[in-house]
Design an enzyme around this catalytic site. Sequence first.
Site, PDB file in Angstrom:
ATOM      1  CG  HIS A  76      -9.313  14.164  44.976  1.00  0.00           C
ATOM      2  ND1 HIS A  76     -10.206  14.209  46.025  1.00  0.00           N
ATOM      3  CD2 HIS A  76      -9.742  15.107  44.095  1.00  0.00           C
ATOM      4  CE1 HIS A  76     -11.131  15.128  45.789  1.00  0.00           C
ATOM      5  NE2 HIS A  76     -10.862  15.687  44.628  1.00  0.00           N
ATOM      6  CB  CYS A 101     -10.863  23.439  52.479  1.00  0.00           C
ATOM      7  SG  CYS A 101     -11.391  21.957  51.591  1.00  0.00           S
TER       8      CYS A 101
END
Length: 222
Positions: A76, A180
């Site tokens: 982020h 991920c």
Amino acid sequence: MPEWIIAPGLTPYPEAVAFMEARADAIAAGTVRECIWLVEHPALYTAGTSARDADLIAPDRFPVFATKRGGQYTYHGPGQRVVYVMLDLNTRGRDIRRLVTLLEQWVIATLGDFNVTGEIRPDRVGVWVARPEKPALPDGTPREDKIAAIGIRLRKWVSFHGLSINVDPDLSHFDGIVPCGITGHGVTSLVDLGLPVAMPDLDLALRGSFARVFGAAPVTAG
């Protein structure tokens, strides 16, 4: 409709987690409305419940936060819209898979407002964009780049955490992790795709598409 909040500036990650947990508890208690909270974070990495140590390539580059949301490592930072989704599945139906599907549809509908075709892959989490202009992978697989990530957690059947969409982050910051847990394919953003989209543009599209996707979803008893 849930309450919509847009946080100014950059929100520290621990502050965001504390807000979400308190809000989820209050929603479960029936004292406040559901909430969609739009934030930007300073540059950081988060580790979901399935994160593998080997996927953190640069552990000293940015702060790393362990989180109890589903998924693996994600980034982020400024230029990325993080959408924290606090919805009451006690009234929307206690179906986690359906919630994830609706979140995916929400992202795809939002991207569609900018003429971007977002797609889901059964073997890869998140929302992907085909990049036929880029060289294929060594095995001949067409190149695709990830533009949005999804990871949620439930408490008393109230969701929190949510999704992130890349508007114009520094894409090199993703190099410090295996995003991920997926290798080979890359990461993109709306600006990287050649679209002059600003954060308020995305926020407006998110709100409109939420009504289209979730407004059509039947509300059922749990």
